[in-house]
Design an enzyme around this catalytic site. Sequence first.
Site, short mmCIF file in Angstrom:
data_model
loop_
_atom_site.label_atom_id
_atom_site.label_comp_id
_atom_site.label_asym_id
_atom_site.label_seq_id
_atom_site.Cartn_x
_atom_site.Cartn_y
_atom_site.Cartn_z
N ASN A 133 65.79 -11.27 89.38
CA ASN A 133 66.95 -11.10 88.49
C ASN A 133 68.14 -10.46 89.18
O ASN A 133 69.17 -10.24 88.56
CB ASN A 133 66.54 -10.31 87.24
CG ASN A 133 65.59 -11.13 86.38
OD1 ASN A 133 65.45 -12.34 86.59
ND2 ASN A 133 64.92 -10.49 85.45
N CYS A 157 64.55 -20.15 74.78
CA CYS A 157 63.43 -20.31 75.70
C CYS A 157 62.21 -19.76 74.98
O CYS A 157 62.23 -19.49 73.79
CB CYS A 157 63.70 -19.60 77.01
SG CYS A 157 63.63 -17.84 76.80
N ASP A 200 60.53 -6.72 80.31
CA ASP A 200 59.79 -7.64 81.18
C ASP A 200 58.43 -7.09 81.59
O ASP A 200 57.57 -7.84 82.05
CB ASP A 200 60.60 -7.96 82.44
CG ASP A 200 61.86 -8.74 82.10
OD1 ASP A 200 62.74 -8.85 82.96
OD2 ASP A 200 61.96 -9.22 80.95
C1 EPZ Z 1 68.04 -10.72 81.62
O1 EPZ Z 1 68.09 -11.71 80.61
C2 EPZ Z 1 66.81 -11.07 82.45
N1 EPZ Z 1 66.97 -12.40 83.03
C3 EPZ Z 1 65.56 -11.03 81.56
O2 EPZ Z 1 64.42 -11.27 82.39
C4 EPZ Z 1 65.43 -9.63 80.97
O3 EPZ Z 1 64.33 -9.61 80.08
C5 EPZ Z 1 66.71 -9.28 80.19
O4 EPZ Z 1 67.86 -9.41 81.08
C6 EPZ Z 1 66.69 -7.86 79.65
O5 EPZ Z 1 66.50 -6.96 80.70
C7 EPZ Z 1 67.72 -12.56 84.14
O6 EPZ Z 1 68.29 -11.61 84.67
C8 EPZ Z 1 67.82 -13.94 84.70
P1 EPZ Z 1 70.22 -9.82 77.81
P2 EPZ Z 1 69.42 -11.81 79.67
O7 EPZ Z 1 71.50 -10.57 77.79
O8 EPZ Z 1 70.63 -11.54 80.49
C9 EPZ Z 1 70.62 -10.73 73.18
C10 EPZ Z 1 62.41 -12.26 83.04
O9 EPZ Z 1 61.28 -12.27 82.53
N2 EPZ Z 1 71.88 -11.40 73.53
O10 EPZ Z 1 70.22 -8.37 78.24
O11 EPZ Z 1 69.35 -13.06 78.90
C11 EPZ Z 1 69.42 -11.53 73.67
O12 EPZ Z 1 69.07 -12.53 72.74
C12 EPZ Z 1 63.63 -12.45 82.16
O13 EPZ Z 1 62.66 -12.09 84.26
C13 EPZ Z 1 72.73 -11.81 72.51
O14 EPZ Z 1 72.45 -11.63 71.34
O15 EPZ Z 1 69.15 -10.58 78.70
C14 EPZ Z 1 68.35 -10.47 73.76
O16 EPZ Z 1 67.79 -10.25 72.48
C15 EPZ Z 1 63.27 -12.64 80.70
N3 EPZ Z 1 73.89 -12.44 72.85
C16 EPZ Z 1 69.13 -9.23 74.19
O17 EPZ Z 1 70.51 -9.48 73.87
C17 EPZ Z 1 74.25 -12.66 74.17
O18 EPZ Z 1 75.34 -13.22 74.41
C18 EPZ Z 1 69.01 -8.92 75.68
O19 EPZ Z 1 69.54 -10.01 76.36
C19 EPZ Z 1 73.37 -12.24 75.18
C20 EPZ Z 1 72.20 -11.60 74.85
#
Ligand code: EPZ
Length: 417
Positions: A23, A116, A306
């Site tokens: 990540n 996903c 994670d």
């Molecule tokens: C990153 O995902 C990581 N992926 C995830 O790792 C990790 O679980 C997550 O951050 C939290 O730490 C990568 O870095 C590629 P978020 P990301 O935006 O950026 C909501 C793994 O297993 N949200 O912090 O998608 C979202 O639905 C993966 O390695 C919105 O509502 O995470 C979630 O509930 C899985 N609107 C929460 O925020 C948005 O525009 C956290 O999402 C964006 C996110």
Amino acid sequence: MSKLTITGQKRLSGATEVQGAKNSALPILAATVLTRGESVLYHCPDLTDVEASLQILRWLGCKAQREGSTVLVQCDGISRHDIPDGLMRKNRGSLTFLGAVLAAVGKVRLSLPGGCEIGLRPIDLHLKALRRLGAVIKERRGWLDCRAPHGLKGAAVTLPFPSVGATEDIMLAACTASGTTTVTNAAREPEIRDLADYLNRCGAKISGAGSSELVIDGVQALHGAEHAVIPDRIVAATLVTCAAMTGSDITLKGVVHSHLRAVLPVFEDAGCRFEAAGNELRVFSPQRLHSMKIVRTMPYPGFPTDAQAPLLAAATVADGTTVFMENIFENRFRHAAELARMGADIKTEGKFAVVEGVPRLYGASVEAVDLRGAAALLSAGLCAEGVTELDGVRYLERGYERFEQVLSALGADVKKI
Ligand code: EPZ
């Protein structure tokens, strides 16, 4: 589709080097489209998600190749601004190309990454922030058409939730925008800090990365740079889980202890002991784990979502009850049903999972449906009595580099068929 067979109850021993962070590598690879020249990324993990990003870079007109654990990217201006659906859908990390390509050529067209296995994964926070910087974004039939007709301009952005991806997208869009961008309530994950370190080496002016207040002063242009990707703290937490579930003492090499500040105390509550020496971490495990009582996933520096799946696997054989509260994603207990096939006693209800520890798990045929769930089932197979057959190895390979070899080298009996 390949499977893993795991013959459980083998004690692990020895030392293993922790791979580079998936990540961190993904947003850094996206960031190279903003640069002119060559970037050399050391400790870049060999994963299907990283390979997918290399394919996107090549599609956009960059040269990208791997030499062992080093990835070289040569970018002298990108020749395309559209990313095909097939390449976008391969991994979530490709979303960070949105801000990077928009900043690089003033327009970008990509398919919505879609939900996903662990939730809907909306991108409203990304889009709202980019619009604040002057992007004009049209969403049509699953496609995003973004333009910056007057270029991107620095702005004050406040995130209602410290989204990792949105923070990265803003950083990438803002570092060559005109003027200064501030991000309030930015994500504080170590991977954000690593991306900022790379960008600053390329000539960007980003301060506050790792805190909840980011300041990005736009610069004219960025050049390539050398950068070593930080170790993967989630892979480290998964290896601790494998040791803890098999009563093993192992050594992890190339660990940043401060990245595990929220993870190690939970394992200490369960009876593990740790010795830190330089960038090594020695793990000592009890014969049987105690329950961890309650585990709440939170944005960094809280307990990482994670690591929830692997830790939940460990809780299934702990002595007592552990309650998990998954506060980040809405559908991240799908490994529970598969663990139940191995004899685990888990009840899930919305964001809660209640795990009653059982004396032992039994090998079974199980299927992974997401990346960290695959790691949880593999860890459970290591401690189960008998043979476990794990299907869905492609999910594991998204985030764990040659993991069956890593575990076999530590004494596990894991074979890919
Ligand atoms: C990153 O995902 C990581 N992926 C995830 O790792 C990790 O679980 C997550 O951050 C939290 O730490 C990568 O870095 C590629 P978020 P990301 O935006 O950026 C909501 C793994 O297993 N949200 O912090 O998608 C979202 O639905 C993966 O390695 C919105 O509502 O995470 C979630 O509930 C899985 N609107 C929460 O925020 C948005 O525009 C956290 O999402 C964006 C996110």
